[in-house]
Design an enzyme around this catalytic site. Sequence first.
Site, mmCIF file in Angstrom:
data_model
loop_
_atom_site.group_PDB
_atom_site.id
_atom_site.type_symbol
_atom_site.label_atom_id
_atom_site.label_comp_id
_atom_site.label_asym_id
_atom_site.label_seq_id
_atom_site.Cartn_x
_atom_site.Cartn_y
_atom_site.Cartn_z
ATOM 1 N N VAL A 11 0.834 -1.202 0.000
ATOM 2 C CA VAL A 11 0.000 0.000 0.000
ATOM 3 C C VAL A 11 0.872 1.257 0.000
ATOM 4 O O VAL A 11 0.698 2.155 -0.834
ATOM 5 C CB VAL A 11 -0.970 -0.018 1.211
ATOM 6 C CG1 VAL A 11 -1.664 1.329 1.375
ATOM 7 C CG2 VAL A 11 -2.009 -1.115 1.022
ATOM 8 N N THR A 121 -5.332 -0.894 7.048
ATOM 9 C CA THR A 121 -6.640 -1.437 7.422
ATOM 10 C C THR A 121 -6.683 -1.614 8.931
ATOM 11 O O THR A 121 -5.886 -2.367 9.490
ATOM 12 C CB THR A 121 -6.862 -2.786 6.721
ATOM 13 O OG1 THR A 121 -6.771 -2.570 5.318
ATOM 14 C CG2 THR A 121 -8.227 -3.372 7.054
ATOM 15 N N PHE A 152 -8.163 0.699 -1.306
ATOM 16 C CA PHE A 152 -8.919 -0.429 -1.872
ATOM 17 C C PHE A 152 -8.179 -1.134 -3.010
ATOM 18 O O PHE A 152 -8.782 -1.885 -3.772
ATOM 19 C CB PHE A 152 -10.304 0.050 -2.347
ATOM 20 C CG PHE A 152 -11.116 0.678 -1.244
ATOM 21 C CD1 PHE A 152 -11.745 -0.116 -0.300
ATOM 22 C CD2 PHE A 152 -11.215 2.053 -1.120
ATOM 23 C CE1 PHE A 152 -12.480 0.444 0.744
ATOM 24 C CE2 PHE A 152 -11.941 2.624 -0.088
ATOM 25 C CZ PHE A 152 -12.581 1.828 0.850
ATOM 26 N N LEU A 153 -6.870 -0.873 -3.165
ATOM 27 C CA LEU A 153 -6.143 -1.487 -4.288
ATOM 28 C C LEU A 153 -6.031 -3.000 -4.121
ATOM 29 O O LEU A 153 -5.983 -3.534 -3.016
ATOM 30 C CB LEU A 153 -4.758 -0.860 -4.447
ATOM 31 C CG LEU A 153 -3.724 -0.957 -3.320
ATOM 32 C CD1 LEU A 153 -3.035 -2.300 -3.285
ATOM 33 C CD2 LEU A 153 -2.710 0.145 -3.481
ATOM 34 N N ALA A 252 -15.721 -18.896 -9.209
ATOM 35 C CA ALA A 252 -15.520 -20.016 -8.280
ATOM 36 C C ALA A 252 -14.055 -20.444 -8.337
ATOM 37 O O ALA A 252 -13.400 -20.335 -9.373
ATOM 38 C CB ALA A 252 -16.434 -21.168 -8.673
ATOM 39 N N CYS A 260 -5.097 -10.211 2.832
ATOM 40 C CA CYS A 260 -6.193 -9.302 3.211
ATOM 41 C C CYS A 260 -7.477 -10.017 3.628
ATOM 42 O O CYS A 260 -7.899 -9.908 4.762
ATOM 43 C CB CYS A 260 -6.479 -8.329 2.072
ATOM 44 S SG CYS A 260 -5.040 -7.345 1.653
HETATM 45 C C1 UGA Z 1 -8.346 -7.316 -1.650
HETATM 46 C C2 UGA Z 1 -9.455 -6.366 -2.154
HETATM 47 O O1 UGA Z 1 -9.964 -6.839 -3.414
HETATM 48 C C3 UGA Z 1 -8.922 -4.941 -2.316
HETATM 49 O O2 UGA Z 1 -9.981 -4.062 -2.684
HETATM 50 C C4 UGA Z 1 -8.313 -4.495 -0.966
HETATM 51 O O3 UGA Z 1 -7.748 -3.189 -1.069
HETATM 52 C C5 UGA Z 1 -7.216 -5.481 -0.558
HETATM 53 O O4 UGA Z 1 -7.798 -6.798 -0.429
HETATM 54 C C6 UGA Z 1 -6.662 -5.030 0.773
HETATM 55 O O5 UGA Z 1 -7.409 -5.020 1.751
HETATM 56 O O6 UGA Z 1 -5.511 -4.566 0.818
HETATM 57 P P1 UGA Z 1 -6.259 -8.574 -2.793
HETATM 58 O O7 UGA Z 1 -6.216 -9.375 -1.532
HETATM 59 O O8 UGA Z 1 -5.016 -7.939 -3.284
HETATM 60 O O9 UGA Z 1 -7.338 -7.371 -2.663
HETATM 61 O O10 UGA Z 1 -6.783 -9.520 -3.971
HETATM 62 P P2 UGA Z 1 -8.201 -9.891 -4.606
HETATM 63 O O11 UGA Z 1 -8.153 -9.591 -6.044
HETATM 64 O O12 UGA Z 1 -9.319 -9.310 -3.837
HETATM 65 O O13 UGA Z 1 -8.222 -11.488 -4.429
HETATM 66 C C7 UGA Z 1 -8.273 -12.095 -3.129
HETATM 67 C C8 UGA Z 1 -8.415 -13.604 -3.246
HETATM 68 O O14 UGA Z 1 -9.708 -13.948 -3.770
HETATM 69 C C9 UGA Z 1 -7.413 -14.260 -4.213
HETATM 70 O O15 UGA Z 1 -6.977 -15.478 -3.667
HETATM 71 C C10 UGA Z 1 -8.225 -14.474 -5.475
HETATM 72 O O16 UGA Z 1 -7.727 -15.497 -6.296
HETATM 73 C C11 UGA Z 1 -9.585 -14.827 -4.881
HETATM 74 N N1 UGA Z 1 -10.733 -14.594 -5.786
HETATM 75 C C12 UGA Z 1 -11.011 -13.351 -6.242
HETATM 76 C C13 UGA Z 1 -11.560 -15.671 -6.125
HETATM 77 O O17 UGA Z 1 -11.329 -16.828 -5.713
HETATM 78 N N2 UGA Z 1 -12.639 -15.432 -6.945
HETATM 79 C C14 UGA Z 1 -12.939 -14.187 -7.411
HETATM 80 O O18 UGA Z 1 -13.956 -14.041 -8.138
HETATM 81 C C15 UGA Z 1 -12.109 -13.118 -7.057
#
Ligand code: UGA
Length: 429
Positions: A11, A121, A152-153, A252, A260
């Site tokens: 961040v 956070t 929120f990145l 899925a 996070c």
């Molecule tokens: C998440 C949030 O999306 C961000 O908005 C937030 O700022 C960040 O946490 C944080 O709090 O710093 P991040 O953890 O980087 O971001 O990644 P995501 O893209 O949200 O993915 C998280 C997990 O969910 C990954 O393992 C991803 O593969 C999984 N995922 C995501 C799924 O299994 N299915 C989906 O449809 C989307």
Amino acid sequence: MKLTIIGTGYVGLVTGACFAEVGHQVVCVDNDAAKVKLLQEGGIPIYEPGLEELVKGNVAAGRLNFTTSTTEGVEKSDVIFIAVPTPPMADGSVDLSFIEKVAREIASAMTGYKIVVDKSTVPVRTGDKVTETIKRYCKARVEFDVVSNPEFLREGFAVEDLMKPDRIVIGVRSQRPVAAMKEIYAPFQAPVVVTDINSAELIKHASNSFLALKISYINALSIICDATGANVQEVANGMGMDARIGRRFLDASLGFGGSCFPKDLSAFIKIAEQMGYEFGLLKEVQRINAEQMNRFVKKIIDTLWVLKDKKIGVLGLAFKQNTDDVRMSPAIELCQRLQKEGAILRVHDPKAMEKSKALLKDVTYVDDMNEVAEGCDALVITTEWDEFKKLDLERVRKALSHPILFDGRNLFDRTEMERLGFIYKSIGR
Ligand code: UGA
């Protein structure tokens, strides 16, 4: 504007680089001297698309500087952002000791009005604690405002998300810091939401928990799809076309991970508990996520029967695509579960192999994704890297001693895979 960011993790570093990119004068502070030296020399400690160019360009332009001194950071700017880690403790609550320490350091270096902005956070009401701490530790009676400005990145898309945010949340106690905060974000041309500090802090935990809930919802549906022969992707597409639902975060998978969602869910459940509310809905989100991994492991065992001495290829180690981050990675967890069953692993990830080495031992790290399947009894896809969609499937099928592919990310079309001669098992299809 002159801005200081304390903490150069995902961040802090991306925020600092993007602020510099839009013309602000930025000082990034980190207490890790080796990291500061690396950054000053143009090195980047993490893989994040677009970040290296941004950091190098802005360091060269003199808009982005790094130091280990919080005092220097506080002296040089009127707005100080806190972007330090808030790791989980054993009981799921948040360790706020880094925030508290930085608040003390800022307080003792302050000589005039400062805006202290929390970007990490944090649990609701942390702003009050930061305010009390600064009041207690500042030397003279200096004026200051504490602001909550959650980030929120997403990792892997951090620069893109920061440069084009959906919204900027600014939590304040008084109107005084609002104009400066709006000016900082003006170049990003995003809607600004101004709230009280508690609401801003809650928006962050509520958003991450809701996104995790969406994933667990579709993962629960994938079980029904598996049992009925329906296709979870088609269900998600049909649901997602309703603007009230939306298609994003309905993919899925073998479960969500990363630094996070798992941490923030536990924290939010704990925060609710402290307020006297048992957030059963979020506990179910966690339970479904754990079950999703169990079911995927079971799918592999049901097909291969005994895993002891079976050779399994694994594509993906990062917790998601476009990153080298392996913290709380479902891919690493899966590998460890397979190893526990006695499987011998050949693994590959486009960016995360180096960082995996500390967590995943006694496996063969393979540089070319097309060579992972060599002599394996099965291949497993664990991370949604776009690269994997370009696998040479003909070559992979021939390399496998049995053409079995478990796809934990639904990257391929089932009919096409079967036409190519694979025994293809995915999630909810
Ligand atoms: C998440 C949030 O999306 C961000 O908005 C937030 O700022 C960040 O946490 C944080 O709090 O710093 P991040 O953890 O980087 O971001 O990644 P995501 O893209 O949200 O993915 C998280 C997990 O969910 C990954 O393992 C991803 O593969 C999984 N995922 C995501 C799924 O299994 N299915 C989906 O449809 C989307």
